[in-house]
Design a protein around this motif. Structure first.
Motif, PDB file in Angstrom:
ATOM      1  N   SER A 176     -56.425  15.940-101.411  1.00 18.81           N
ATOM      2  CA  SER A 176     -57.117  16.748-100.398  1.00 18.81           C
ATOM      3  C   SER A 176     -56.227  17.092 -99.209  1.00 18.81           C
ATOM      4  CB  SER A 176     -58.362  15.978 -99.927  1.00 18.81           C
ATOM      5  OG  SER A 176     -58.919  16.543 -98.773  1.00 18.81           O
ATOM      6  N   SER A 177     -55.448  16.131 -98.745  1.00 22.53           N
ATOM      7  CA  SER A 177     -54.698  16.337 -97.496  1.00 22.53           C
ATOM      8  C   SER A 177     -53.391  17.112 -97.697  1.00 22.53           C
ATOM      9  CB  SER A 177     -54.393  14.997 -96.827  1.00 22.53           C
ATOM     10  OG  SER A 177     -53.569  14.206 -97.654  1.00 22.53           O
ATOM     11  N   ALA A 232     -61.513  17.288-104.371  1.00 19.98           N
ATOM     12  CA  ALA A 232     -60.497  16.896-103.391  1.00 19.98           C
ATOM     13  C   ALA A 232     -59.394  17.951-103.303  1.00 19.98           C
ATOM     14  CB  ALA A 232     -59.905  15.531-103.758  1.00 19.98           C
ATOM     15  N   ALA A 233     -58.990  18.479-104.450  1.00 20.75           N
ATOM     16  CA  ALA A 233     -57.899  19.457-104.460  1.00 20.75           C
ATOM     17  C   ALA A 233     -58.314  20.790-103.874  1.00 20.75           C
ATOM     18  CB  ALA A 233     -57.391  19.649-105.892  1.00 20.75           C
ATOM     19  N   GLY A 234     -59.625  21.088-103.917  1.00 22.89           N
ATOM     20  CA  GLY A 234     -60.102  22.339-103.338  1.00 22.89           C
ATOM     21  C   GLY A 234     -60.852  23.228-104.309  1.00 22.89           C
ATOM     22  N   MET A 259     -56.710  10.280-104.366  1.00 21.61           N
ATOM     23  CA  MET A 259     -57.777  11.255-104.106  1.00 21.61           C
ATOM     24  C   MET A 259     -57.632  11.824-102.691  1.00 21.61           C
ATOM     25  SD  MET A 259     -60.074  12.416-106.110  1.00 21.61           S
ATOM     26  CE  MET A 259     -60.487  11.208-107.360  1.00 21.61           C
ATOM     27  N   ASP A 260     -57.373  10.963-101.726  1.00 18.71           N
ATOM     28  CA  ASP A 260     -57.176  11.443-100.351  1.00 18.71           C
ATOM     29  C   ASP A 260     -56.012  12.424-100.266  1.00 18.71           C
ATOM     30  OD1 ASP A 260     -59.293   9.987 -99.373  1.00 18.71           O
ATOM     31  OD2 ASP A 260     -58.077   8.445 -98.389  1.00 18.71           O
TER      32      ASP A 260
END
Lengths: 288, 288, 288
Positions: free
Chosen positions: C272-273, C44-46, C268-269
């Motif tokens: 990512s965002s 999620a973080a990349g 978690m979202d």
């Protein structure tokens, strides 16, 4: 010209209801990172999970399960022992089993293990392009893992594996590729067939275990046709149905979820809510 | 006529706030498929998880925990060593412990292990009907696992286990059954009591770990009454409270979620948001 | 007076895009309770996760990963072997590695293991206040774990660890503390610097693995600066960026979710965002 009709989306979607009616018990010897999502994906899709990997129990259970998954992701020493035991027990009992050769090729223990498992004759093999290429490269005339970027790049490696082992070979990716050797009158015709399935979502690789859980779904679908003494074509349809089920659920989830946490929840929901008609709508299936 | 008043929903719901105030540390030796959901369920409900299963550490930790769960789901060889060590350390320290005999009866290693653990005197035993029947069937006069379809079918087996071991025995299912032997003046009265708890959702068995996490909640509730030198009736109320808490949360989640992915999230939320008044509203409790 | 400018929120947020562009592969030898959430948090973080802990494979993989995490939460016997092997391989290959000494101090096997790992020179150490205090207490002049309630209470212990090992030491809690020894001309200046990061949500400790996943994010951020032959200040910025990323995501998720199940999805979202601008808005950063 193929010796039998092309497999189409309907041939795949036709496997969904029988799989749910069979509710097959899938015995997973799989990596600890994805055990939970694998179990939940099986339950959501309509099958049932069991995970038993003690060396003195794994074979007992493989002999009574509907299907078996062997995934080499996080092998502990006792699992290295258990996996060939489970594969042999599945073979003895006529239970289909799936090899998911995670990270094979570079890491020594699993590479040797996967070579041993390959000798035991998996019903299907599922991996990403690099893994399929690495697995094919172990045998004579094998190719390395270089320049394998997309699932289509791995078609020659998949074809080699299919010819050598008789397994249905699935290369999962943005496009899923299913390769098998056609049979005529119950014997190999030598003709290699290749199916492409397009669906899914860019978010699928951003949720851990969507690929590994797919390996378990392949075992569930194979379990549901095992009683039919399935032809290579029927086995390929079962493997394709698992891919279509998972990627269609991903496509549905991707419509309403843009981030990986909520996408993971939506994918699980869609594995459960999806029916055969929706499956046809959500995937493109073509023989190459 | 029972030697004491029937246990009612209020007797169960009365355990909720004390459990949350105690926030007991529950040491779980449990299967790797459900570790995450078990830890999250404990945290959501108001307890705290720890999972330590190295043979040289499991006993140390069991001695200082509030409660211990031993679940045989995915035993690795080192866990087979650790589990009796943890049970003995819990006994030595007066820490309540729960046995969850997953898949006992058919698989050889865990069946022997569960027999050994049973000898060590668990405070409570929690399983599905087949597991309770199988566990009871290990002793003399035992019954097999045949024709055990519902949790009520396992009442005779549960009663036999309760009499033999002194444990509170819980059979989880669509209807949860709690069986214990009543005490009078601190000694067994020989009278077997049976409580039925109805609540929950059809989606609970479609989410992995709802049952296994319940085993951990049983340990948490037992931990919160351990300091009271609890009577069999109070221990039964604690075991019942754990079942009521989990199944009430399932019932609440099932009202707004129809698919297993989002249901799992809703169940976790409801484990946390549920209060004692809601607990009473959501469950039916009756002595049989 | 510090020998270089204070680290500010901008210095931390400036690490976000480079980390995502590098998409570092983080090899996690971590506890089985949190493997799934750790892998998902990295994705999620990349970054990208891998978890390989067979003693004959862990070192091979550590040598090619971008960063390595070693977390002692649920050590199995084979992992006790693998962890020092992975740390040595990381050192040999110049790969940064993070030690997360879960429950060190009380439990014997991991306490000895952590002492051995400390000798191998982790790039960063991340733990809660008690763990950092316990780890510091192993050496001469060490302090015990008494009276360590908040992360700020562990600053002296963190400073001692930073001086002794050269590692950036992070104490995670309601307030995150990052301690390091400043360098001048590439050598230690002996000056201890302390950064405080405030953000997050009360719900974070109620979701299993938010702290353990943070250890993996620390490894990801360190991996993304490893090629720069990073100064202590840059390494501290990377460790701080991981904490800011995780706690900012928690703060965002806490605005719309009040219960732990849905909060976990929202966290978690948000991992990512989240972008660099939002990171600055959501955290307070100050040198103490």
């Amino acid at each position: 010209m193929p010796t039998s009709q092309h497999l189409a989306a309907q041939d795949l979607s036709a496997r969904l209801d029988p799989m749910r009616q069979a509710a097959p018990l899938v015995h997973c010897l799989t990596n600890t990172v994805v055990q939970t999502v694998t179990a939940n994906a099986l339950l959501a899709a309509g099958a049932a999970p069991a995970m038993v990997d003690h060396p003195e129990e794994a074979g007992v259970f493989a002999g009574v399960a509907g299907g078996v998954l062997i995934n080499t992701g996080t092998i502990a020493p006792h699992q290295v022992q258990s996996m060939p035991i489970a594969a042999r027990a599945a073979n003895d009992a006529g239970v289909p089993w799936v090899l998911d050769p995670v990270a094979v090729g570079f890491l020594p223990v699993r590479t040797g293990l996967a070579a041993d498992l390959l000798e035991l004759g998996p019903t299907a093999i599922r991996g990403n392009a690099s893994e399929i290429a690495a697995l094919a490269g172990m045998g004579e005339g094998g190719r390395g893992v270089d320049s394998v970027d997309s699932s289509e790049d791995a078609i020659p490696a998949a074809a080699e594996l299919a010819r050598r082992t008789g397994a249905v070979v699935a290369v999962s990716g943005a496009r899923d590729i299913i390769v098998w050797v056609e049979e005529a009158d119950g014997a190999s015709s030598g003709e290699v067939r290749t199916l492409a399935i397009d669906s899914g979502s860019d978010l699928m690789p951003r949720v851990i275990g969507t690929g590994c859980a797919l390996g378990a779904l392949v075992a569930a679908y194979l379990a549901s046709v095992a009683g039919e003494g399935p032809s290579a074509r029927l086995r390929a349809a079962a493997v394709g149905a698992a891919h279509a089920h998972s990627s269609a659920a991903g496509r549905i989830a991707g419509r309403t979820h843009q981030q990986p946490g909520s996408f993971a929840v939506g994918w699980m929901d869609a594995l459960s809510s999806l029916d055969a008609a929706a499956l046809i709508d959500e995937v493109s299936v073509s023989e190459l």
